[in-house]
Enzyme design. Structure first.
Site, PDB file in Angstrom:
ATOM      1  N   ASN A   3      42.097  50.924  -4.003  1.00  0.00           N
ATOM      2  CA  ASN A   3      43.147  50.657  -3.029  1.00  0.00           C
ATOM      3  C   ASN A   3      44.477  51.113  -3.609  1.00  0.00           C
ATOM      4  O   ASN A   3      44.941  50.571  -4.609  1.00  0.00           O
ATOM      5  CB  ASN A   3      43.178  49.158  -2.717  1.00  0.00           C
ATOM      6  CG  ASN A   3      44.170  48.810  -1.636  1.00  0.00           C
ATOM      7  OD1 ASN A   3      44.021  49.222  -0.492  1.00  0.00           O
ATOM      8  ND2 ASN A   3      45.193  48.049  -1.993  1.00  0.00           N
ATOM      9  N   SER A  37      50.961  46.810   3.022  1.00  0.00           N
ATOM     10  CA  SER A  37      51.167  45.584   2.246  1.00  0.00           C
ATOM     11  C   SER A  37      52.522  44.986   2.589  1.00  0.00           C
ATOM     12  O   SER A  37      53.553  45.645   2.434  1.00  0.00           O
ATOM     13  CB  SER A  37      51.109  45.876   0.748  1.00  0.00           C
ATOM     14  OG  SER A  37      51.535  44.743   0.019  1.00  0.00           O
ATOM     15  N   ASN A 102      45.248  44.977   7.473  1.00  0.00           N
ATOM     16  CA  ASN A 102      45.747  44.199   6.343  1.00  0.00           C
ATOM     17  C   ASN A 102      46.186  42.808   6.825  1.00  0.00           C
ATOM     18  O   ASN A 102      45.927  42.432   7.966  1.00  0.00           O
ATOM     19  CB  ASN A 102      46.924  44.951   5.695  1.00  0.00           C
ATOM     20  CG  ASN A 102      47.075  44.631   4.220  1.00  0.00           C
ATOM     21  OD1 ASN A 102      46.775  43.533   3.777  1.00  0.00           O
ATOM     22  ND2 ASN A 102      47.551  45.591   3.456  1.00  0.00           N
TER      23      ASN A 102
END
Length: 214
Positions: A3, A37, A102
């Site tokens: 990732n 993120s 996410n």
């Protein structure tokens, strides 16, 4: 899988992804380009078309020679038009699959913890409907042209089956794995296999394809 993200203080965040891709080439079965993120300031700005074209163009040039697939991981906090744009950009730059999604910045009213107002991404059960909504938007936009990997609030076979029926070709788990341990993977697989048989599907691919009438 590896990732890949960008450093918080990077001026050229795309360069961080390229560096990670090159350094880890040959060491991973797939790469996830994580532009979602919520803990990296400014990172989600890469989900805009101009920045995304720049990033994915540079990623395409740096792809590993061994052919390891490259996936793009997006946030659930996007409207359908934004997800549609990301699907088209992914197709234009040869991304192999979209990971949806996410953690979320939303704070549902159902949260009871005293820490509900903390900053950062929310995962686990409260993320389930939000991630499912994003997956449905991605499936509608992709129309079978781009494989989708579902993640977010998946804890059992029923959850996995629901995402596949919504168009996902595969699922990932994270929060539930922490609470239930690695044995949950086998339980999900057995439950999922039974559900596929009960619905008359030969496998996951057939069930996922039925979501868009392919």
């Amino acid at each position: 899988g590896a990732n890949l993200g960008a450093n918080r203080d990077a001026e050229d965040k795309a360069a961080d992804y390229v560096a990670g891709l090159k350094r880890l080439a040959g060491l991973a079965d797939y790469f996830a380009i994580n532009i979602s993120s919520p803990n990296t300031p400014g990172l989600r700005a890469l989900q805009g078309r101009e920045a995304l074209d720049d990033l994915l163009g540079r990623i395409h040039e740096a792809r590993p020679a061994d052919g390891a697939p490259v996936f793009l991981k997006i946030a659930p906090d996007l409207i359908g038009e934004e997800i549609g744009m990301i699907v088209e950009a992914s197709l234009a730059h040869g991304i192999d699959a979209l990971i949806v999604s996410n953690t979320t910045l939303e704070r549902p009213a159902s949260l009871r913890s005293a820490f509900a107002g903390e900053t950062g991404g929310l995962s686990g059960a409260p993320l389930k409907p939000i991630a499912l909504r994003a997956l449905q938007a991605a499936a509608e936009a992709a129309q079978g042209r781009l494989p989708l990997i579902a993640v977010g609030g998946i804890a059992d076979g029923a959850d996995a089956f629901a995402r596949i029926r919504a168009g996902a070709s595969a699922v990932q788990v994270y929060s539930a794995l922490i609470y239930e341990g690695p044995g949950m993977v086998g339980r999900i697989k057995r439950d999922l296999a039974a559900r596929l048989r009960a619905e008359g599907f030969a496998g996951v691919a057939e069930a996922a394809a039925s979501a868009s009438g392919r």
